[in-house]
Design a protein around this motif. Structure first.
Motif, short mmCIF file in Angstrom:
data_model
loop_
_atom_site.label_atom_id
_atom_site.label_comp_id
_atom_site.label_asym_id
_atom_site.label_seq_id
_atom_site.Cartn_x
_atom_site.Cartn_y
_atom_site.Cartn_z
N ASP A 62 39.24 31.40 43.27
CA ASP A 62 39.53 32.83 43.38
C ASP A 62 41.02 33.09 43.22
OD1 ASP A 62 36.84 33.23 43.83
OD2 ASP A 62 37.04 33.40 46.01
N TRP A 63 41.83 32.24 43.85
CA TRP A 63 43.29 32.38 43.74
C TRP A 63 43.74 32.26 42.29
CZ3 TRP A 63 46.16 28.05 42.07
CH2 TRP A 63 47.54 28.25 42.01
N PHE A 64 43.22 31.28 41.56
CA PHE A 64 43.68 31.06 40.20
C PHE A 64 43.17 32.17 39.27
CE2 PHE A 64 43.57 28.96 36.00
CZ PHE A 64 44.92 28.65 35.90
N ARG A 65 41.93 32.58 39.44
CA ARG A 65 41.41 33.67 38.60
C ARG A 65 42.23 34.94 38.79
NH1 ARG A 65 36.00 31.57 39.45
NH2 ARG A 65 35.87 32.74 41.40
N LYS A 66 42.60 35.22 40.03
CA LYS A 66 43.40 36.41 40.30
C LYS A 66 44.78 36.28 39.65
CE LYS A 66 45.24 39.28 44.05
NZ LYS A 66 45.32 39.46 45.53
N ALA A 67 45.38 35.09 39.73
CA ALA A 67 46.69 34.88 39.12
C ALA A 67 46.62 35.07 37.61
CB ALA A 67 47.20 33.48 39.46
N VAL A 68 45.59 34.52 36.98
CA VAL A 68 45.44 34.67 35.53
C VAL A 68 45.28 36.14 35.16
CG1 VAL A 68 43.93 34.18 33.56
CG2 VAL A 68 44.50 32.36 35.18
N ALA A 69 44.48 36.86 35.94
CA ALA A 69 44.20 38.26 35.62
C ALA A 69 45.42 39.15 35.82
CB ALA A 69 43.04 38.76 36.48
N THR A 70 46.22 38.86 36.84
CA THR A 70 47.33 39.76 37.17
C THR A 70 48.65 39.37 36.50
OG1 THR A 70 47.80 38.46 39.18
CG2 THR A 70 46.33 40.36 39.40
N LYS A 71 48.83 38.10 36.16
CA LYS A 71 50.10 37.66 35.61
C LYS A 71 50.10 37.55 34.09
CE LYS A 71 51.66 35.01 39.67
NZ LYS A 71 53.04 35.52 39.77
N SER A 72 48.94 37.30 33.48
CA SER A 72 48.88 37.19 32.02
C SER A 72 49.10 38.57 31.39
CB SER A 72 47.52 36.64 31.59
OG SER A 72 47.30 35.35 32.09
N PRO A 73 49.62 38.59 30.15
CA PRO A 73 49.79 39.89 29.47
C PRO A 73 48.46 40.63 29.33
CG PRO A 73 50.98 38.15 28.31
CD PRO A 73 50.14 37.47 29.34
N SER A 74 48.48 41.90 29.63
CA SER A 74 47.27 42.71 29.48
C SER A 74 47.08 43.07 28.00
CB SER A 74 47.40 44.00 30.30
OG SER A 74 47.59 43.71 31.67
N LEU A 75 45.83 43.23 27.62
CA LEU A 75 45.55 43.63 26.25
C LEU A 75 46.08 45.04 26.00
CD1 LEU A 75 41.88 42.30 25.82
CD2 LEU A 75 44.01 41.23 25.06
N GLY A 76 46.70 45.21 24.84
CA GLY A 76 47.26 46.52 24.51
C GLY A 76 47.92 46.49 23.15
N LEU A 77 48.50 47.59 22.76
CA LEU A 77 49.10 47.70 21.43
C LEU A 77 50.25 46.73 21.24
CD1 LEU A 77 49.11 51.59 21.00
CD2 LEU A 77 47.52 49.93 20.00
N LEU A 78 50.98 46.42 22.31
CA LEU A 78 52.15 45.55 22.19
C LEU A 78 51.82 44.08 22.44
CD1 LEU A 78 54.81 47.76 24.02
CD2 LEU A 78 54.34 47.60 21.56
N THR A 79 50.60 43.79 22.79
CA THR A 79 50.21 42.42 23.11
C THR A 79 49.60 41.75 21.89
OG1 THR A 79 49.78 43.05 25.40
CG2 THR A 79 48.85 40.96 24.64
N LYS A 80 50.18 40.62 21.49
CA LYS A 80 49.70 39.90 20.31
C LYS A 80 49.00 38.59 20.65
CE LYS A 80 53.37 41.82 17.38
NZ LYS A 80 54.50 41.51 16.46
N VAL A 81 48.93 38.26 21.93
CA VAL A 81 48.26 37.02 22.34
C VAL A 81 46.92 37.37 22.98
CG1 VAL A 81 50.42 35.78 22.67
CG2 VAL A 81 49.42 37.04 24.59
N PRO A 82 45.96 36.44 22.92
CA PRO A 82 44.68 36.70 23.59
C PRO A 82 44.87 36.77 25.11
CG PRO A 82 44.51 34.88 22.02
CD PRO A 82 45.97 35.17 22.18
N GLU A 83 43.89 37.32 25.79
CA GLU A 83 43.99 37.42 27.24
C GLU A 83 43.92 36.02 27.86
OE1 GLU A 83 40.72 39.63 28.77
OE2 GLU A 83 39.23 38.57 27.57
N GLY A 84 44.42 35.92 29.08
CA GLY A 84 44.36 34.65 29.80
C GLY A 84 45.46 33.67 29.43
N GLN A 85 46.64 34.17 29.09
CA GLN A 85 47.72 33.27 28.66
C GLN A 85 48.10 32.27 29.75
OE1 GLN A 85 52.02 34.50 28.31
NE2 GLN A 85 51.57 34.31 26.11
N LEU A 86 48.13 32.70 30.99
CA LEU A 86 48.51 31.80 32.07
C LEU A 86 47.61 30.57 32.11
CD1 LEU A 86 50.00 30.96 34.64
CD2 LEU A 86 48.56 32.56 35.93
N ARG A 87 46.32 30.76 31.92
CA ARG A 87 45.40 29.62 31.93
C ARG A 87 45.74 28.64 30.81
NH1 ARG A 87 40.99 32.09 32.55
NH2 ARG A 87 40.40 31.38 34.63
N ARG A 88 46.08 29.16 29.64
CA ARG A 88 46.42 28.28 28.52
C ARG A 88 47.71 27.51 28.80
NH1 ARG A 88 44.86 32.95 25.95
NH2 ARG A 88 46.97 33.56 25.35
#
Length: 210
Positions: free
Chosen positions: A104-130
Motif C-alpha cells: 500500500d505504501w509503495f502504490r501510494k508513492a508511485v501514484a502521488t510522486k510519479s508525473p501525472s498524465l497530461g499535456l506536458l507529460t511525455k512519459v507513461p504513468e508509474g515512472q517511480l516504479r520504473r
C-alpha cells in the motif's frame, strides 16, 4: 510492488518474498515453533531443493535447484477483545505487522510522486516504479558488488525521487545524484512502514549453499 527484474547475471539468483497468513489457532504460540511447522510442511510437500527449508529469524527460506530462493514470512491473524483484526509476524516474538502495508505504501508513492498524465507529460504513468526497477537491476549487475537489498533500494528511491515529465533516463540520473547527496549528509535508512530485515538474518548467498 511489481519491481522484480530478470537476474542481470543470468544465474537465476532471485530473492522472492512471500507472506503466509494463518488463523491464530492454526499455529503454535511459540513463533519459532510456528516457523518450524511451516518449514516442516514445505519439506514434506515440495521438491527440487538444494537444501532443506530453513526456519530462520524472520522467515522460512527455501533454496531451489534452479538458483532462486523464496522467503516465506509467517503471519497469524485474530480478533482482539474489541473485535479488531490483528496481524502478527512470527519473528523473535510475535510482532504486530501487516504485510499488505508495504505494498500500500509503495502504490501510494508511485501514484502521488510519479508525473501525472497530461499535456506536458511525455512519459507513461508509474515512472517511480520504473526507476526503482532500474536501480534494483543495477545493484545486482556486478557479482563483486555488495549492495543493499530490494526493500532498502525502494525506500531510498522513494525518499530521493526526482520526477521528469519528459524522460525516464533524466529521472534516473537525477535520482542517483539526489541519492548520492542524501547519503553524503545522512546514511540512515528510514523505514517506510515496517522494520527492515536485519542484514544478519538474510539468507546465505547461493554460491555458499551449494
Amino acid at each position: 510492488m511489481h519491481t522484480l527484474n530478470q537476474d542481470p547475471r543470468d544465474d537465476n539468483d532471485y530473492d522472492i518474498d512471500v507472506a503466509l497468513l494463518f488463523q491464530r489457532n492454526a499455529l503454535p504460540e511459540d513463533p519459532r515453533a510456528a516457523r518450524q511447522r511451516v518449514a516442516d510442511a514445505l519439506g514434506k510437500r515440495c521438491t527440487n531443493f538444494t537444501q532443506e527449508p530453513s526456519a530462520r529469524t524472520n522467515a522460512v527460506t527455501v533454496w531451489y535447484a534452479e538458483g532462486y530462493h523464496v522467503d516465506f514470512a509467517v503471519f497469524r491473524s485474530y480478533s482482539d477483545d474489541f473485535g479488531r483484526e490483528k496481524i502478527e509476524h512470527a519473528s523473535t516474538d510475535w510482532k504486530e505487522r501487516n504485510p499488505q502495508e508495504i505494498n500500500d505504501w509503495f502504490r501510494k508513492a508511485v501514484a502521488t510522486k510519479s508525473p501525472s498524465l497530461g499535456l506536458l507529460t511525455k512519459v507513461p504513468e508509474g515512472q517511480l516504479r520504473r526507476i526503482v526497477r532500474f536501480l534494483k537491476w543495477s545493484t545486482r549487475s556486478r557479482p563483486s558488488w555488495s549492495l543493499p537489498g530490494g526493500l532498502i533500494v525502494s525506500s531510498l528511491v522513494v525518499e530521493c525521487y526526482r520526477p521528469s515529465f519528459e524522460r525516464d533516463d533524466v529521472a534516473l540520473y537525477d535520482r542517483v545524484v539526489a541519492l548520492r547527496n542524501c547519503l553524503a549528509l545522512d546514511s540512515t535508512i528510514r523505514r517506510c512502514t515496517i522494520p527492515l530485515i536485519d542484514p544478519s538474518s538474510r539468507p546465505t548467498p547461493k554460491s555458499q549453499t551449494k
